[in-house]
Design a protein around this motif. Structure first.
Motif, PDB file in Angstrom:
ATOM      1  N   ASP A   1      55.629 -52.540  -1.363  1.00 52.08           N
ATOM      2  CA  ASP A   1      56.063 -53.058  -0.083  1.00 52.08           C
ATOM      3  C   ASP A   1      54.965 -52.853   0.857  1.00 52.08           C
ATOM      4  OD1 ASP A   1      57.307 -53.247   2.468  1.00 52.08           O
ATOM      5  OD2 ASP A   1      58.681 -51.375   2.343  1.00 52.08           O
TER       6      ASP A   1
ATOM      7  N   ALA B   1      66.335 -54.096   4.268  1.00 53.13           N
ATOM      8  CA  ALA B   1      65.914 -54.341   3.066  1.00 53.13           C
ATOM      9  C   ALA B   1      65.060 -53.384   2.491  1.00 53.13           C
ATOM     10  CB  ALA B   1      64.779 -55.267   3.168  1.00 53.13           C
ATOM     11  N   GLN B   2      64.514 -52.510   3.493  1.00 50.03           N
ATOM     12  CA  GLN B   2      63.751 -51.196   2.803  1.00 50.03           C
ATOM     13  C   GLN B   2      64.546 -50.107   2.500  1.00 50.03           C
ATOM     14  OE1 GLN B   2      60.979 -50.843   6.270  1.00 50.03           O
ATOM     15  NE2 GLN B   2      59.365 -51.332   4.995  1.00 50.03           N
TER      16      GLN B   2
ATOM     17  N   ARG C   1      67.580 -50.622   1.175  1.00 46.46           N
ATOM     18  CA  ARG C   1      68.132 -51.043  -0.209  1.00 46.46           C
ATOM     19  C   ARG C   1      67.025 -50.666  -1.285  1.00 46.46           C
ATOM     20  NH1 ARG C   1      69.843 -55.474   2.880  1.00 46.46           N
ATOM     21  NH2 ARG C   1      68.190 -56.673   2.224  1.00 46.46           N
ATOM     22  N   LEU C   2      65.671 -50.905  -1.121  1.00 51.89           N
ATOM     23  CA  LEU C   2      64.758 -50.467  -1.907  1.00 51.89           C
ATOM     24  C   LEU C   2      64.719 -49.205  -2.184  1.00 51.89           C
ATOM     25  CD1 LEU C   2      62.141 -51.481  -3.653  1.00 51.89           C
ATOM     26  CD2 LEU C   2      60.705 -51.238  -1.619  1.00 51.89           C
TER      27      LEU C   2
ATOM     28  N   PRO D   1      60.473 -54.939  -1.117  1.00 49.95           N
ATOM     29  CA  PRO D   1      61.978 -55.321  -0.352  1.00 49.95           C
ATOM     30  C   PRO D   1      62.640 -56.634  -0.746  1.00 49.95           C
ATOM     31  CG  PRO D   1      60.617 -54.344   1.175  1.00 49.95           C
ATOM     32  CD  PRO D   1      59.723 -54.458  -0.055  1.00 49.95           C
ATOM     33  N   ASP D   2      63.741 -56.781  -1.481  1.00 52.63           N
ATOM     34  CA  ASP D   2      64.204 -58.116  -1.789  1.00 52.63           C
ATOM     35  C   ASP D   2      63.405 -58.753  -2.904  1.00 52.63           C
ATOM     36  OD1 ASP D   2      66.278 -57.989  -0.043  1.00 52.63           O
ATOM     37  OD2 ASP D   2      65.149 -58.561   1.718  1.00 52.63           O
ATOM     38  N   SER D   3      62.707 -58.025  -3.473  1.00 54.78           N
ATOM     39  CA  SER D   3      61.706 -58.583  -4.549  1.00 54.78           C
ATOM     40  C   SER D   3      61.829 -57.458  -5.846  1.00 54.78           C
ATOM     41  CB  SER D   3      60.415 -59.103  -4.098  1.00 54.78           C
ATOM     42  OG  SER D   3      59.832 -59.764  -5.218  1.00 54.78           O
TER      43      SER D   3
END
Length: 559
Positions: free
Chosen positions: A435, A474-475, A477-478, A520-522
């Motif tokens: 990140d 997103a962070q 979620r990560l 995030p998202d990856s």
């Protein structure tokens, strides 16, 4: 041993290891009344903690006797049992340390060998619950109470965070001193033994213990994997940004700092020589070693802490004794460690923190001329080859060019070597925290791009309002994914469960061993060796490629 070299290396490196400390937790969050007390019997006596709606918290429980007076620089000794109920509602003292901008006020305390236990609510945990023991990083400042473990406990784990002796108190060596350079490791093993004996009373499973640590803490775990005294005390391990198989080119940690073949490990003799040199000004020299040690043990803590660089000079571990009989890097490379599941990884931009901290963030930008000089210092006649691989024009600044070179050559190369050594013999899960917008919450001026910096992943596992208030969705979620992976690994030995991204084992026999990319998202596989140009560095790694370095015979090659 060149004490100045060691002290400067440690001083630069240590600043990153406790990033989460900048926002030490204010516990507990939930209101607590007198009726919410919780009492548990340990093998030394009863302790009373605090029960909230979601957790039960016990703080400042002693796991070893005070290492003071004649017991300064001695193996940890048993706790003296107490009568009645000991209050465990407030954090115990931090071990002796100097003040820092990221770990708060100094501490003069030696009676500090305590730990903290966070127990999940009964509804959120099986009984007995898996246990995670956290060994904090840095090695010269900090303490277990500065890490808020409730997010991990929310996943059903009993979490133990540990104090251990720091700096000169944990890593000191001197002629005739048994255990020179290993007192921090011995403390950690004493804490793990306390967990084995007592965690069942807190609802934990002493047969399912994961030890986890970041940076200096992860390096300590590399030592425990090879130490006879740690056998059977844990059953899985998480090593975040560990330096157990890292070496360091000249100048990587600053101008004038030579190369060193082992970033973390020193011989007993090196540590003892450093002890003589660093304490020469304290008035105890000139005696035989036994009298000198008595003199040093009688000195006030404040007098030792006042010696410049003394805390950082002993921010390493010594091998060649019963605690660490052999160089851990060699033992790991040869596969002589327990066959337990391991999680091992680092951050994508490990070295940006050190470059930014030393240059751009303090108003002294790293220039193109400095980049040229740094390449020559580190790589000698190979400097032009490295420059062609990392041309300064390919990066937003010379500082980021140099940070990338050192990240790839030192950090990624060592991280990958460690994954290879582990993966050849035991279930291993490799990762890269990536990140590049991870919140930077230390008070650095300027707008340096720290990216996915060293220890930037710690607030994604431990509660830290100072960082998490900046998280995007997103962070968040990560953070949930990473914490869920850790918790399931601690529970079962694999980070995989339904609902989480698939995470295959790291298999060195594969053309591209799997490394889990965490951004995030990856979240998914990355070719870690390709991303960090490890093939290039492997081709450059002849013994004479690095002038000023110590010979590297016996080093495990990257494969």
């Amino acid at each position: 041993m060149a004490v100045k070299r060691t002290a400067v290396i440690a001083a630069l490196a240590s600043t990153a290891f406790l990033m989460v400390y900048a926002n030490a937790p204010d516990l507990p969050r939930a209101p607590v009344s007198a009726s919410a007390a919780a009492t548990v019997r340990t093998d030394s006596g009863l302790v009373r903690g605090l029960r909230t709606a979601t957790h039960t918290l016990f703080r400042g429980i002693p796991y070893a006797g005070p290492p003071e007076g004649a017991y300064r620089w001695a193996a940890p000794r048993p706790v003296q049992p107490w009568k009645g109920v000991r209050d465990a509602t407030e954090p115990g003292p931090l071990c002796a340390q100097v003040a820092s901008p990221y770990a708060g006020a100094p501490s003069p305390e030696e009676d500090c060998l305590v730990l903290n236990v966070t127990v999940p609510a009964p509804a959120s945990a099986e009984r007995p619950a898996p246990v995670l023991v956290w060994i904090h990083g840095d090695g010269s400042v900090g303490g277990g109470s500065l890490f808020d473990a409730r997010r991990l406990a929310d996943r059903g784990l009993v979490v133990v965070t540990v104090n251990y002796r720091l700096g000169v108190f944990g890593g000191f060596g001197y002629p005739g001193l048994e255990g020179s350079g290993t007192f921090a490791l011995q403390d950690q093993q004493a804490a793990l033994d306390w967990v084995r004996r007592n965690v069942g009373a807190f609802g934990g499973d002493p047969g399912n213990v994961t030890v986890a640590g970041s940076s200096f803490g992860a390096a300590a775990i590399s030592g425990h994997l090879t130490s006879p005294g740690a056998r059977g005390l844990f059953h899985r391990a998480v090593l975040a940004s560990g330096e157990g198989m890292m070496d360091m080119p000249a100048g990587a940690m600053g101008e004038g700092i030579p190369a060193y073949p082992y970033y973390t490990w020193r011989t007993e003799q090196e540590v003892r020589d450093a002890g003589v040199e660093m304490t020469a000004s304290l008035g105890c020299a000139g005696h035989d070693p036994e009298r000198a040690l008595r003199c040093l043990r009688a000195l006030p803590v404040e007098e030792l802490l006042a010696v410049p660089d003394i805390m950082n000079a002993f921010q390493t571990f010594a091998y060649g004794s019963e605690v660490l009989p052999e160089l851990p890097e060699k033992v790991l490379a040869e596969g002589r460690f327990p066959r337990i599941p391991l999680m091992s990884g680092g951050t994508r931009d490990e070295h940006r923190l050190f470059v930014g901290m030393a240059h751009d963030a303090v108003g002294s930008p790293f220039t193109a001329d400095q980049y040229e000089r740094a390449l020559v210092t580190a790589f000698g006649r190979q400097a032009d080859t490295v420059k062609a691989q990392y041309p300064v024009g390919d990066f937003p600044s010379p500082a980021l060019a140099w940070a990338t070179v050192v990240t790839d050559r030192m950090w990624a190369r060592g991280t990958y070597a460690q994954a290879v050594a582990f993966g050849r013999h035991t279930p291993t899960y490799a990762y890269e925290f990536a990140d590049r917008d991870a919140p930077m919450y230390l008070p650095f001026p300027g707008d340096f791009d720290f990216g996915a910096y060293h220890a930037g992943d710690t607030p994604y596992v431990f509660e830290d309002p100072g960082a998490q208030k900046h998280f995007t969705r997103a962070q968040v979620r990560l953070s949930d994914i990473i914490t869920d992976h850790w918790a399931h690994f601690a529970r079962t030995g694999t980070p995989n469960r339904p609902g989480l991204p698939r995470w295959p084992r790291f298999d060195p026999a594969r053309a591209v061993p799997h490394t889990q990319y965490l951004a995030p998202d990856s979240v998914g596989p990355v070719d870690y060796a390709l991303e960090h140009r490890l093939g290039f560095w492997r081709r450059l790694a002849e013994p004479d490629a690095f002038p000023q370095s110590v010979p590297t015979e016996g080093k495990e090659p990257i494969s």
